[in-house]
Design a protein around this motif. Structure first.
Motif, PDB file in Angstrom:
ATOM      1  N   LEU A  17      -7.416  -4.591 -19.699  1.00  0.00           N
ATOM      2  CA  LEU A  17      -6.790  -5.310 -18.591  1.00  0.00           C
ATOM      3  C   LEU A  17      -7.755  -6.330 -18.003  1.00  0.00           C
ATOM      4  CD1 LEU A  17      -4.868  -2.554 -16.574  1.00  0.00           C
ATOM      5  CD2 LEU A  17      -3.876  -4.452 -17.864  1.00  0.00           C
ATOM      6  N   VAL A  28      -1.257   2.291 -18.457  1.00  0.00           N
ATOM      7  CA  VAL A  28      -2.624   2.823 -18.374  1.00  0.00           C
ATOM      8  C   VAL A  28      -2.709   4.096 -17.524  1.00  0.00           C
ATOM      9  CG1 VAL A  28      -3.692   0.574 -18.765  1.00  0.00           C
ATOM     10  CG2 VAL A  28      -3.167   1.291 -16.427  1.00  0.00           C
ATOM     11  N   ASP A  44       0.675  -0.898 -14.961  1.00  0.00           N
ATOM     12  CA  ASP A  44       0.222   0.414 -14.495  1.00  0.00           C
ATOM     13  C   ASP A  44       0.848   1.529 -15.323  1.00  0.00           C
ATOM     14  OD1 ASP A  44      -1.178   2.087 -12.447  1.00  0.00           O
ATOM     15  OD2 ASP A  44       0.864   2.714 -11.989  1.00  0.00           O
ATOM     16  N   TRP A  50      -3.378   0.921 -23.870  1.00  0.00           N
ATOM     17  CA  TRP A  50      -4.352   0.205 -23.043  1.00  0.00           C
ATOM     18  C   TRP A  50      -4.614  -1.183 -23.603  1.00  0.00           C
ATOM     19  CZ3 TRP A  50      -8.562   4.637 -23.225  1.00  0.00           C
ATOM     20  CH2 TRP A  50      -7.979   5.827 -22.750  1.00  0.00           C
ATOM     21  N   ARG A  79     -10.303   2.668 -20.524  1.00  0.00           N
ATOM     22  CA  ARG A  79      -8.918   2.576 -20.061  1.00  0.00           C
ATOM     23  C   ARG A  79      -8.574   1.221 -19.447  1.00  0.00           C
ATOM     24  NH1 ARG A  79      -5.418   6.579 -19.126  1.00  0.00           N
ATOM     25  NH2 ARG A  79      -7.115   8.110 -19.217  1.00  0.00           N
ATOM     26  N   TYR A  80      -9.396   0.725 -18.534  1.00  0.00           N
ATOM     27  CA  TYR A  80      -9.051  -0.499 -17.818  1.00  0.00           C
ATOM     28  C   TYR A  80      -9.761  -1.743 -18.358  1.00  0.00           C
ATOM     29  CZ  TYR A  80      -7.159   2.894 -14.532  1.00  0.00           C
ATOM     30  OH  TYR A  80      -6.446   3.916 -13.969  1.00  0.00           O
TER      31      TYR A  80
END
Length: 222
Positions: free
Chosen positions: A67, A184, A181, A146, A63-64
């Motif tokens: 980023l 995600v 934000d 994502w 997910r992150y």
């Protein structure tokens, strides 16, 4: 000239980029191990039913990661330029100011996109070996925001780093947090399917934001 600029960008980001390659590889291997573990515990049909009916995102560890990739590359590429004031020298090359900045972000964004695309393909390959196409397609639709967030985060982070005024930086950070934000947030599988195009269209507005920040940086605005 572009080859020289591209080589300079690679020298700045190479260690960070290689670290991100290791991170993406590690997460992909982790997803593969999780899938393998699920398949050893239950019959494939039982696992498929659980994932489909319970909407279990076995790939949520990703997910992150996009980023992280986008922000890390932007920081590695532009922080040295800003701290050592080398960006001002680059903006005085015998080229248009906007052209230099666009070449720089084009290189960085290209590297980020290439790594994220390779990671997405690798995860899809892992999933396709164990799950039917319906599960794989659903996975791609769920993960797409994502990866879009990862590419957009590169442009936003680059703009924030180059921006010389702290009040503008704070405002950009506030906007970036809200926008990224939203891409995600954990939620329902394929939750962004009807709205992803609008996020992409809004995200394209960030691609040239660095031009205004770069202009202020060159002029010494504080």
């Amino acid at each position: 000239m572009f080859k020289a600029i591209a080589f300079k960008q690679w020298l700045k980001i190479r260690w960070t980029f290689l670290a991100m390659v290791l991170v993406c590889t590690g997460i992909t291997v982790n997803v593969a191990l999780d899938v393998s573990h699920l398949m050893t515990l239950e019959k494939p049909t039982a696992v498929w039913s659980y994932i489909i009916l319970m909407q279990y995102p076995f790939y949520s560890s990703l997910r992150y990661v996009p980023l992280l990739v986008g922000m890390a590359v932007a920081v590695a590429q532009f922080v040295p330029e800003v701290l050592q004031a080398r960006l001002k020298l680059a903006l005085h090359l015998p080229l248009r100011e906007n052209q230099v900045l666009l070449w720089m972000v084009a290189y960085g964004a290209g590297m980020v996109t290439a790594l994220l695309a390779a990671t997405l393909l690798a995860v899809v390959g892992v999933a396709a070996r164990s799950f039917p196409s319906e599960v794989v397609i659903s996975m791609v639709r769920t993960m797409a925001p994502w990866f879009v967030a990862g590419i957009i985060s590169y442009f936003i982070a680059a703009t924030i780093v180059v921006e010389p005024r702290w009040i503008r930086r704070a405002f950009l950070i506030f906007l970036a947090y809200g926008f990224l934000d939203a891409l995600v947030l954990p939620g329902v599988i394929e939750a962004y399917r009807p709205s992803l195009l609008w996020f992409i269209l809004l995200g394209t507005l960030t691609t040239t934001g660095i031009l205004l920040s770069g202009h202020r940086f060159r002029k010494g605005v504080r």
